[in-house]
Design an enzyme around this catalytic site. Structure first.
Site, PDB file in Angstrom:
ATOM      1  N   GLU A 229       5.096   6.680   3.519  1.00 28.61           N
ATOM      2  CA  GLU A 229       5.350   7.846   3.983  1.00 28.61           C
ATOM      3  C   GLU A 229       5.171   7.973   5.416  1.00 28.61           C
ATOM      4  OE1 GLU A 229       2.386  10.922   2.852  1.00 28.61           O
ATOM      5  OE2 GLU A 229       0.998   9.140   2.328  1.00 28.61           O
TER       6      GLU A 229
ATOM      7  N   HIS B 106       8.133  -8.586 -15.331  1.00 34.29           N
ATOM      8  CA  HIS B 106       8.985  -7.925 -16.259  1.00 34.29           C
ATOM      9  C   HIS B 106      10.190  -7.191 -15.458  1.00 34.29           C
ATOM     10  CE1 HIS B 106       6.522  -8.842 -19.413  1.00 34.29           C
ATOM     11  NE2 HIS B 106       5.218  -8.297 -18.752  1.00 34.29           N
TER      12      HIS B 106
ATOM     13  N   LYS C 110       1.739  19.195   4.880  1.00 38.02           N
ATOM     14  CA  LYS C 110       0.474  19.040   4.399  1.00 38.02           C
ATOM     15  C   LYS C 110      -0.132  19.773   3.074  1.00 38.02           C
ATOM     16  CE  LYS C 110      -3.893  17.409   5.082  1.00 38.02           C
ATOM     17  NZ  LYS C 110      -3.812  15.935   4.739  1.00 38.02           N
TER      18      LYS C 110
HETATM   19  C1  F6R Z   1       0.168  11.647   0.895  1.00 39.15           C
HETATM   20  C2  F6R Z   1      -0.268  13.000   0.247  1.00 39.15           C
HETATM   21  C3  F6R Z   1       0.296  13.612  -0.761  1.00 39.15           C
HETATM   22  C4  F6R Z   1      -0.750  14.596  -1.242  1.00 39.15           C
HETATM   23  C5  F6R Z   1       0.220  15.467  -2.551  1.00 39.15           C
HETATM   24  C6  F6R Z   1      -0.991  16.438  -3.085  1.00 39.15           C
HETATM   25  O1  F6R Z   1      -0.659  11.116   1.772  1.00 39.15           O
HETATM   26  O2  F6R Z   1      -0.995  13.600   1.076  1.00 39.15           O
HETATM   27  O3  F6R Z   1       1.028  12.882  -1.469  1.00 39.15           O
HETATM   28  O4  F6R Z   1      -1.616  13.995  -2.055  1.00 39.15           O
HETATM   29  O5  F6R Z   1       1.156  16.205  -1.861  1.00 39.15           O
HETATM   30  O6  F6R Z   1      -1.465  17.152  -2.164  1.00 39.15           O
HETATM   31  P1  F6R Z   1      -3.129  17.861  -2.647  1.00 39.15           P
HETATM   32  O7  F6R Z   1      -4.159  16.911  -2.958  1.00 39.15           O
HETATM   33  O8  F6R Z   1      -3.196  18.917  -1.733  1.00 39.15           O
HETATM   34  O9  F6R Z   1      -2.666  18.747  -4.107  1.00 39.15           O
END
Ligand code: F6R
Length: 600
Positions: A480, A496, A595
């Site tokens: 990412e 596998h 985010k």
């Molecule tokens: C990766 C990341 C995402 C979140 C995902 C879930 O670094 O931040 O994969 O983990 O979008 O987000 P939450 O935890 O806010 O439900």
């Protein structure tokens, strides 16, 4: 974490406090407030919501000494009453951190006649300082701090007296011309001064417009050194780190410390979650858990599967939230949703689906008042503080912290682990924040390996048992933020299929801390070495064998095998970070990602 500001000078305090709080806005908050000494009283203005709204609602107040706060809720909902500053008579307190023994203190102070109006732990501090106050604020703060257990950075106002103190939560004193400042974060006051004095744990500062006196915890006066800060505002927001992600990786010891605060007694071998509304009988009846989450939170949940099964003998299914509605769950299972933001649409939809089956639900999240917290039966907060980098780091570590505690608690109640085992695990968990700090101290070493990674197009992270979720997390972090294709694999699964992809151009990170699968892991390393892949191992510091089989090793401090995934996490985070940096990627805002993912 929350933001603190304090001012003692000759200018009007309110505009300075509001302006400084505004400079902390980027970190996120749910409520804000200020207290000003005006007309012989301490006046408080606070509310849920934005600083701009607080500013608009302010009357015309004059006063040249005051404190301010932006709150990120940990104890008590985000609302006006719970917003800081909290008062007791003419004393106002703004506080960051967690008072672990606030329940006991609250009971004691209530018996003494103090009336509590909020749900916060901070209010006990205001009353406690009031209880000790005779005619000098510092003299009252000193014994009050001796009564409390936990972490704190505080700014306390009483009349024209202004005092600051800290333990395990940062606080800085800004030295100006005819004015002095308190701030939890440098950017808050950088516009006003570049002369800063960093408070250390258990130190106290007493401020007037013309002087700042420093004391130790027994009120012996001490000398402190002034630092000239030459950061620009952007660097200051990141505490001098190049990216929020790196800053947040460094905040992990503190985040985990807060996750554990007040929840663990390693001496008694007990774990308590105030917010957990499940009786011992209900916990004994749990025979199945569905963990639902996305992305990094899903990887935390996968580690949870190993922990709940090992510590508590409970069968766990881990479901990708967006797939959950197609798998169906039985009403008897406990559904645990994990989401740092508490807003992820897929997780929310799956939670609603689970509730429609009649399942009992529990959320592990970082954001108080988020949508998920309003819809579940139980919430456990991770208390990591606001996370700004899109890639989850400290929130993941805190999720792991909660899951270890929950699995151990369930195991204890179900009679699957002994008191001795419990104490041993808790002692080891308590050491993890300091052990993470040790890993961070060697990060330059990891940066060197990242240079090798930065030229790769494809890579593999491999691990077995409880290291497998960390292999997945390492691969997710790398892809990412660095845009290098990365696969996380259970090491035994390589043969596998994916082994066909292994060449001298596919670096492999092997998480090979000690444990029952160590020998098998070494065999898997030999398998990939035979295909000429460059291999970097993450291994226990006492392991002197592993060097023979790999091209490089990052050692992590020794701990219980089952706890070591927390430490390995920090290594894969740093490796991903430095690889992305070597490739000049926009680390804090990776392309195509957000985010908080509020669409299904
Ligand atoms: C990766 C990341 C995402 C979140 C995902 C879930 O670094 O931040 O994969 O983990 O979008 O987000 P939450 O935890 O806010 O439900």
């Amino acid at each position: 974490m929350c933001g603190i500001i304090g001012y003692s000078g000759r200018r009007q305090a309110a505009p300075i406090l509001i302006d400084s709080l505004g400079r902390l806005e980027y970190r996120g908050y749910d409520s804000a407030g200020i207290a000003i000494f005006n007309n012989n009283t301490v006046e408080v203005y606070k509310d849920k919501g934005r600083i701009a709204d607080l500013e608009k609602a302010l009357p015309d107040i004059s006063g040249t000494v005051g404190i301010g706060h932006t709150r990120w809720a940990t104890h008590g909902r985000p609302n006006k009453v719970n917003a800081h500053p909290h008062t007791s008579g003419n004393i106002a307190v703004a506080h960051n951190g967690i008072i672990e023994n606030y329940q006991q203190l609250r009971e004691k102070l209530t018996q003494l006649g103090y009336i509590f109006v909020s749900e916060t732990d901070t209010e006990v501090l205001a009353h406690l300082i009031n209880y000790y106050y005779k005619n000098n604020l510092t003299d009252a703060v000193v014994p009050a701090l001796k009564d409390i257990k936990g972490s704190y950075a505080i700014a306390v106002l009483c009349g024209s007296e202004l005092v600051a103190a800290r333990k395990d939560s940062p606080l800085v004193i800004g030295i100006g011309e005819n004015e002095n400042f308190i701030a939890s974060d440098i950017p808050a006051i950088l516009k006003y001064t570049r002369k800063m004095i960093f408070l250390e744990d258990m130190e106290i500062a007493s401020l007037t417009p013309d002087s700042v006196l420093f004391f130790d915890s027994n009120k012996r006066q001490i000398e402190k050194q002034i630092n000239i800060i030459d950061w620009d505002m952007e660097a200051a927001e990141k505490s001098g780190y190049e990216h929020f992600m790196l800053k947040e990786i460094h905040e992990q010891p503190r985040a985990l410390h807060e996750t554990f605060a007040g929840r663990i007694s390693e001496l008694e071998g007990t774990i308590t979650f105030d917010s957990l509304d499940l009786t011992e009988d209900q916990i004994k009846d749990i025979s199945r858990i569905n963990v639902i989450a996305c992305g990094t939170s899903l990887n935390a949940g996968l580690l949870g599967k190993y922990l709940f099964e090992q510590f508590a003998g409970i069968h766990v299914d881990v479901e990708i939230a967006s797939e959950f509605r197609y798998v169906h769950s039985s009403p008897g299972s406990l559904v645990i949703v994990i989401s740092q933001s508490g807003e992820t649409a897929d997780t929310l939809a799956a939670l609603r689906e689970a509730k429609s089956y009649g399942c009992k639900t529990l959320a592990i999240t970082n954001v108080m008042g988020s949508t998920i917290t309003r819809e579940v039966d139980n919430v456990i907060y991770t208390r990591s503080g606001p996370e700004i980098g899109v890639a989850a780091t400290k929130t993941f570590i805190s999720q792991l912290g909660v899951i270890y505690l929950l699995a151990l608690l369930f195991g204890k109640i179900k009679g699957k682990i002994s008191s001795d085992q419990m104490k041993r695990m808790l002692v080891s968990l308590k050491q993890i924040p300091a052990q993470i700090t040790r890993i961070l101290g060697n990060k330059e070493f990891i940066e060197i390996y990242a240079q090798i990674f930065s030229n790769a197009n494809d890579s593999f992270f491999i691990g077995r048992t409880f290291n497998y979720p960390i292999a997945l997390e390492g691969a997710l972090k790398l892809k990412e933020i660095s845009y290098i294709h990365a696969e996380g694999y259970a090491a035994g699964e390589l043969k596998h299929g994916p082994l066909a992809l292994i060449t001298k151009n596919t670096p492999v990170i092997a998480i090979a801390t000690r444990g029952i699968t160590y020998d098998k892991m070494v065999n898997n390393i030999k398998e990939v070495k035979a295909r000429e892949a460059p291999v970097l191992a993450i291994a226990d510091e006492k392991d002197i064998e592993i060097e023979k089989y790999v091209d490089g090793v990052v050692k992590v401090p020794s701990t219980e095998d089952i706890i070591s995934p927390i430490l390995s996490t920090v290594v894969v985070q740093l490796l991903s970070y430095y690889t992305a940096k070597a490739r000049n990627c926009t680390i804090d805002q990776p392309r195509n990602l957000a985010k908080s993912v509020t669409v299904e």
